[in-house]
Design a protein around this motif. Sequence first.
Motif, PDB file in Angstrom:
ATOM      1  N   ASN A  27       0.608  -1.233  -0.092  1.00  0.00           N
ATOM      2  CA  ASN A  27       0.064   0.132  -0.084  1.00  0.00           C
ATOM      3  C   ASN A  27       0.928   1.265   0.069  1.00  0.00           C
ATOM      4  O   ASN A  27       0.487   2.460  -0.678  1.00  0.00           O
ATOM      5  CB  ASN A  27      -1.017   0.223   1.040  1.00  0.00           C
ATOM      6  N   ILE A  28       1.796   1.256   0.531  1.00  0.00           N
ATOM      7  CA  ILE A  28       2.857   2.185   0.620  1.00  0.00           C
ATOM      8  C   ILE A  28       3.629   2.485  -0.787  1.00  0.00           C
ATOM      9  O   ILE A  28       3.351   3.757  -1.351  1.00  0.00           O
ATOM     10  CB  ILE A  28       4.001   2.009   1.570  1.00  0.00           C
ATOM     11  N   ILE A  29       3.648   1.667  -1.471  1.00  0.00           N
ATOM     12  CA  ILE A  29       4.211   1.545  -2.918  1.00  0.00           C
ATOM     13  C   ILE A  29       3.245   2.134  -3.769  1.00  0.00           C
ATOM     14  O   ILE A  29       3.457   3.138  -4.511  1.00  0.00           O
ATOM     15  CB  ILE A  29       4.854   0.386  -3.363  1.00  0.00           C
ATOM     16  N   ALA A  30       1.819   1.910  -3.561  1.00  0.00           N
ATOM     17  CA  ALA A  30       0.954   2.267  -4.246  1.00  0.00           C
ATOM     18  C   ALA A  30       0.499   3.749  -3.996  1.00  0.00           C
ATOM     19  O   ALA A  30       0.229   4.460  -5.335  1.00  0.00           O
ATOM     20  CB  ALA A  30      -0.410   1.125  -4.072  1.00  0.00           C
ATOM     21  N   ALA A  31       0.484   4.085  -2.925  1.00  0.00           N
ATOM     22  CA  ALA A  31       0.128   5.364  -2.464  1.00  0.00           C
ATOM     23  C   ALA A  31       1.547   6.248  -3.249  1.00  0.00           C
ATOM     24  O   ALA A  31       1.075   7.455  -3.694  1.00  0.00           O
ATOM     25  CB  ALA A  31       0.169   5.532  -1.049  1.00  0.00           C
ATOM     26  N   LEU A  32       2.695   6.176  -3.149  1.00  0.00           N
ATOM     27  CA  LEU A  32       3.707   6.774  -3.539  1.00  0.00           C
ATOM     28  C   LEU A  32       3.478   6.907  -4.986  1.00  0.00           C
ATOM     29  O   LEU A  32       3.723   7.977  -5.675  1.00  0.00           O
ATOM     30  CB  LEU A  32       5.127   6.111  -3.272  1.00  0.00           C
ATOM     31  N   LYS A  33       2.989   5.933  -5.895  1.00  0.00           N
ATOM     32  CA  LYS A  33       2.886   5.733  -7.058  1.00  0.00           C
ATOM     33  C   LYS A  33       1.723   6.919  -7.596  1.00  0.00           C
ATOM     34  O   LYS A  33       1.609   7.781  -8.439  1.00  0.00           O
ATOM     35  CB  LYS A  33       2.747   4.582  -7.842  1.00  0.00           C
ATOM     36  N   ALA A  34       0.426   6.688  -6.749  1.00  0.00           N
ATOM     37  CA  ALA A  34      -0.576   7.433  -7.192  1.00  0.00           C
ATOM     38  C   ALA A  34      -0.465   8.913  -6.716  1.00  0.00           C
ATOM     39  O   ALA A  34      -0.848   9.492  -7.476  1.00  0.00           O
ATOM     40  CB  ALA A  34      -1.669   6.820  -6.349  1.00  0.00           C
ATOM     41  N   ARG A  35       0.230   9.181  -5.569  1.00  0.00           N
ATOM     42  CA  ARG A  35       0.315  10.439  -5.304  1.00  0.00           C
ATOM     43  C   ARG A  35       1.354  11.303  -6.171  1.00  0.00           C
ATOM     44  O   ARG A  35       1.269  12.499  -6.165  1.00  0.00           O
ATOM     45  CB  ARG A  35       0.694  10.564  -3.620  1.00  0.00           C
ATOM     46  N   SER A  36       2.272  10.473  -6.624  1.00  0.00           N
ATOM     47  CA  SER A  36       3.291  11.187  -7.454  1.00  0.00           C
ATOM     48  C   SER A  36       2.630  11.318  -9.296  1.00  0.00           C
ATOM     49  O   SER A  36       3.361  11.448  -9.891  1.00  0.00           O
ATOM     50  CB  SER A  36       4.550  10.690  -7.499  1.00  0.00           C
ATOM     51  N   GLU A  37       1.613  10.782  -9.158  1.00  0.00           N
ATOM     52  CA  GLU A  37       0.984  10.513 -10.664  1.00  0.00           C
ATOM     53  C   GLU A  37       1.798   9.819 -11.682  1.00  0.00           C
ATOM     54  O   GLU A  37       2.003  10.136 -12.499  1.00  0.00           O
ATOM     55  CB  GLU A  37       0.652  11.635 -11.341  1.00  0.00           C
ATOM     56  N   GLY A  38       2.338   8.643 -10.810  1.00  0.00           N
ATOM     57  CA  GLY A  38       3.119   7.516 -11.550  1.00  0.00           C
ATOM     58  C   GLY A  38       4.603   7.732 -11.610  1.00  0.00           C
ATOM     59  O   GLY A  38       5.226   6.999 -12.246  1.00  0.00           O
ATOM     60  N   GLU A  39       5.097   8.889 -11.269  1.00  0.00           N
ATOM     61  CA  GLU A  39       6.617   9.576 -11.231  1.00  0.00           C
ATOM     62  C   GLU A  39       7.302   8.372 -10.236  1.00  0.00           C
ATOM     63  O   GLU A  39       8.517   8.131 -10.580  1.00  0.00           O
ATOM     64  CB  GLU A  39       6.916  10.877 -10.922  1.00  0.00           C
ATOM     65  N   PHE A  40       6.715   8.050  -9.188  1.00  0.00           N
ATOM     66  CA  PHE A  40       7.374   7.187  -8.230  1.00  0.00           C
ATOM     67  C   PHE A  40       7.021   5.764  -8.351  1.00  0.00           C
ATOM     68  O   PHE A  40       6.049   5.674  -7.299  1.00  0.00           O
ATOM     69  CB  PHE A  40       7.524   7.860  -6.952  1.00  0.00           C
ATOM     70  N   ASP A  41       7.346   5.099  -9.284  1.00  0.00           N
ATOM     71  CA  ASP A  41       6.718   3.735  -9.140  1.00  0.00           C
ATOM     72  C   ASP A  41       8.056   2.774  -8.858  1.00  0.00           C
ATOM     73  O   ASP A  41       9.027   2.259  -9.639  1.00  0.00           O
ATOM     74  CB  ASP A  41       6.547   3.290 -10.669  1.00  0.00           C
ATOM     75  N   LEU A  42       8.154   2.723  -7.274  1.00  0.00           N
ATOM     76  CA  LEU A  42       9.534   2.097  -6.864  1.00  0.00           C
ATOM     77  C   LEU A  42       9.388   0.567  -6.775  1.00  0.00           C
ATOM     78  O   LEU A  42       8.536   0.184  -6.113  1.00  0.00           O
ATOM     79  CB  LEU A  42       9.706   2.807  -5.503  1.00  0.00           C
ATOM     80  N   ALA A  43      10.426  -0.040  -6.687  1.00  0.00           N
ATOM     81  CA  ALA A  43      10.416  -1.485  -6.369  1.00  0.00           C
ATOM     82  C   ALA A  43      10.382  -1.793  -4.948  1.00  0.00           C
ATOM     83  O   ALA A  43      10.696  -1.052  -4.292  1.00  0.00           O
ATOM     84  CB  ALA A  43      11.740  -1.923  -7.005  1.00  0.00           C
ATOM     85  N   GLU A  44       9.880  -3.019  -4.671  1.00  0.00           N
ATOM     86  CA  GLU A  44      10.053  -3.172  -3.197  1.00  0.00           C
ATOM     87  C   GLU A  44      11.525  -3.369  -2.727  1.00  0.00           C
ATOM     88  O   GLU A  44      11.645  -2.989  -1.634  1.00  0.00           O
ATOM     89  CB  GLU A  44       9.469  -4.764  -2.756  1.00  0.00           C
TER      90      GLU A  44
END
Length: 107
Positions: A27-44
Amino acid sequence: MGHDRIKGNLDLLLLSVLSAGPAHGYNIIAALKARSEGEFDLAEGTVYPALHGLEAAGLVESVWQTVEGRRRRVYRLSDAGVRELADQRVQWRRFSSAIDGVLGSPA
């Protein structure tokens, strides 16, 4: 965005996401991606070591919980993490303002 830019600010980003409430890693990874409009699509492999480091520093606490039938580690800000986030936000805004001043508007 360059990985080096994110890496230098990952703690701030993670603390900010967790300020919305406890969450497990996915959920943290998904929130980073969503809140950054896809810019922060980070790996586990990027996020989990950072969360462990924040936990070791006393800024994040975690517990094992069963979520949707699966056992997951759920992270939340500690009191020290709340204070650190407030301090890092002030520092980030000062830095960001200085960068904006240097960059200015396009000619």
